[in-house]
Design a protein around this motif. Sequence first.
Motif, short mmCIF file in Angstrom:
data_model
loop_
_atom_site.label_atom_id
_atom_site.label_comp_id
_atom_site.label_asym_id
_atom_site.label_seq_id
_atom_site.Cartn_x
_atom_site.Cartn_y
_atom_site.Cartn_z
N MET A 12 0.83 -1.19 0.00
CA MET A 12 0.00 0.00 0.00
C MET A 12 0.87 1.26 0.00
SD MET A 12 -3.09 1.31 0.05
CE MET A 12 -4.15 -0.05 0.39
N PHE A 13 1.85 1.33 0.91
CA PHE A 13 2.72 2.50 1.01
C PHE A 13 3.42 2.77 -0.32
CE2 PHE A 13 6.77 4.56 1.75
CZ PHE A 13 6.45 5.60 2.60
N SER A 14 3.96 1.72 -0.92
CA SER A 14 4.71 1.90 -2.17
C SER A 14 3.82 2.44 -3.28
CB SER A 14 5.37 0.58 -2.59
OG SER A 14 4.40 -0.43 -2.77
N ASN A 15 2.59 1.95 -3.37
CA ASN A 15 1.65 2.42 -4.39
C ASN A 15 1.29 3.88 -4.18
OD1 ASN A 15 1.61 -0.15 -5.49
ND2 ASN A 15 -0.20 -0.75 -4.36
N LYS A 16 1.02 4.26 -2.94
CA LYS A 16 0.68 5.65 -2.62
C LYS A 16 1.85 6.56 -2.95
CE LYS A 16 -3.32 5.18 -0.37
NZ LYS A 16 -4.55 5.84 -0.63
N LEU A 17 3.05 6.13 -2.58
CA LEU A 17 4.25 6.93 -2.81
C LEU A 17 4.44 7.19 -4.30
CD1 LEU A 17 6.72 8.30 -1.59
CD2 LEU A 17 7.88 6.08 -1.68
N GLN A 18 4.33 6.15 -5.08
CA GLN A 18 4.50 6.28 -6.52
C GLN A 18 3.42 7.20 -7.13
OE1 GLN A 18 3.76 2.88 -9.23
NE2 GLN A 18 5.89 3.21 -9.85
N ALA A 19 2.19 7.02 -6.72
CA ALA A 19 1.10 7.84 -7.24
C ALA A 19 1.29 9.32 -6.89
CB ALA A 19 -0.24 7.34 -6.71
N LEU A 20 1.69 9.60 -5.66
CA LEU A 20 1.91 10.98 -5.25
C LEU A 20 3.05 11.62 -6.04
CD1 LEU A 20 1.46 10.56 -1.40
CD2 LEU A 20 -0.01 11.92 -2.91
N ARG A 21 4.11 10.87 -6.24
CA ARG A 21 5.26 11.38 -7.01
C ARG A 21 4.83 11.71 -8.43
NH1 ARG A 21 8.35 9.09 -10.70
NH2 ARG A 21 7.81 6.96 -10.13
N LYS A 22 4.09 10.81 -9.05
CA LYS A 22 3.66 11.01 -10.43
C LYS A 22 2.68 12.19 -10.54
CE LYS A 22 4.63 6.43 -12.19
NZ LYS A 22 4.10 5.23 -12.83
N GLU A 23 1.85 12.39 -9.53
CA GLU A 23 0.94 13.54 -9.53
C GLU A 23 1.70 14.85 -9.62
OE1 GLU A 23 -1.83 13.88 -6.27
OE2 GLU A 23 -2.61 11.87 -6.63
N LYS A 24 2.88 14.89 -9.01
CA LYS A 24 3.71 16.10 -9.02
C LYS A 24 4.68 16.12 -10.20
CE LYS A 24 3.41 17.76 -4.42
NZ LYS A 24 3.21 19.17 -4.25
N HIS A 25 4.59 15.11 -11.07
CA HIS A 25 5.44 15.01 -12.26
C HIS A 25 6.93 15.05 -11.90
CE1 HIS A 25 1.77 15.51 -14.56
NE2 HIS A 25 1.51 16.60 -13.86
N LEU A 26 7.27 14.30 -10.87
CA LEU A 26 8.66 14.21 -10.43
C LEU A 26 9.25 12.85 -10.80
CD1 LEU A 26 8.21 15.67 -6.83
CD2 LEU A 26 9.30 16.81 -8.77
N THR A 27 10.54 12.83 -11.05
CA THR A 27 11.23 11.57 -11.29
C THR A 27 11.63 10.96 -9.95
OG1 THR A 27 13.42 12.57 -11.38
CG2 THR A 27 12.16 12.46 -13.47
N GLN A 28 12.02 9.71 -9.99
CA GLN A 28 12.53 9.08 -8.76
C GLN A 28 13.80 9.79 -8.30
OE1 GLN A 28 12.93 4.84 -9.40
NE2 GLN A 28 10.77 4.51 -8.95
N GLN A 29 14.63 10.22 -9.25
CA GLN A 29 15.87 10.92 -8.88
C GLN A 29 15.55 12.24 -8.18
OE1 GLN A 29 19.32 9.90 -9.28
NE2 GLN A 29 19.28 11.48 -7.70
N GLU A 30 14.56 12.96 -8.68
CA GLU A 30 14.19 14.22 -8.05
C GLU A 30 13.67 13.99 -6.63
OE1 GLU A 30 12.90 16.93 -11.91
OE2 GLU A 30 11.53 15.36 -11.20
N MET A 31 12.87 12.94 -6.44
CA MET A 31 12.39 12.62 -5.09
C MET A 31 13.54 12.23 -4.17
SD MET A 31 9.29 13.25 -4.36
CE MET A 31 9.43 12.51 -2.76
N ALA A 32 14.45 11.45 -4.69
CA ALA A 32 15.62 11.05 -3.90
C ALA A 32 16.41 12.29 -3.46
CB ALA A 32 16.50 10.10 -4.71
N ASN A 33 16.56 13.25 -4.37
CA ASN A 33 17.27 14.48 -4.03
C ASN A 33 16.53 15.26 -2.95
OD1 ASN A 33 19.12 13.80 -6.02
ND2 ASN A 33 18.33 15.26 -7.52
N ILE A 34 15.21 15.35 -3.07
CA ILE A 34 14.40 16.06 -2.08
C ILE A 34 14.56 15.43 -0.70
CG2 ILE A 34 12.00 16.48 -1.37
CD1 ILE A 34 11.42 16.83 -4.45
N LEU A 35 14.61 14.09 -0.68
CA LEU A 35 14.71 13.37 0.60
C LEU A 35 16.16 13.19 1.06
CD1 LEU A 35 12.01 10.64 -0.13
CD2 LEU A 35 11.77 12.68 1.33
N ASN A 36 17.10 13.60 0.19
CA ASN A 36 18.53 13.47 0.48
C ASN A 36 18.95 12.01 0.70
OD1 ASN A 36 21.07 14.63 0.71
ND2 ASN A 36 20.91 14.81 2.95
#
Length: 119
Positions: A1-25
Amino acid sequence: MFSNKLQALRKEKHLTQQEMANILNIAKTTYSSYEQGKRMPDAATQNKIADFFEVTLDYLHGRNNTPKWANKKDSNDLKRFLEDNDGTFTYGGDDLTEDEKQKLKIAMTQIFWDRHKHD
């Protein structure tokens, strides 16, 4: 469930996984493993994710599936939908257990929100 929500939220903001990784350091591979459900972030990272997306931890973990775009009318519509479909559910002639009824309510709620999205 967590993984699906995380992916959906990231895609809603049109962010890449790399961009999210950078945001979270964190490393991209670490972030990717969160979306794949291979790893779970620690509490501090989960809080960062919830704050960034402006959602609750309950939402991320599927305990509260009310989308952030939902308004009071939407919530009332959901309540009516669940009440209208709250018949006596059975399986093989036996009544469902309370746990099974709760799982069914969660599934029905998710279907409601999927079909009720605002355009």
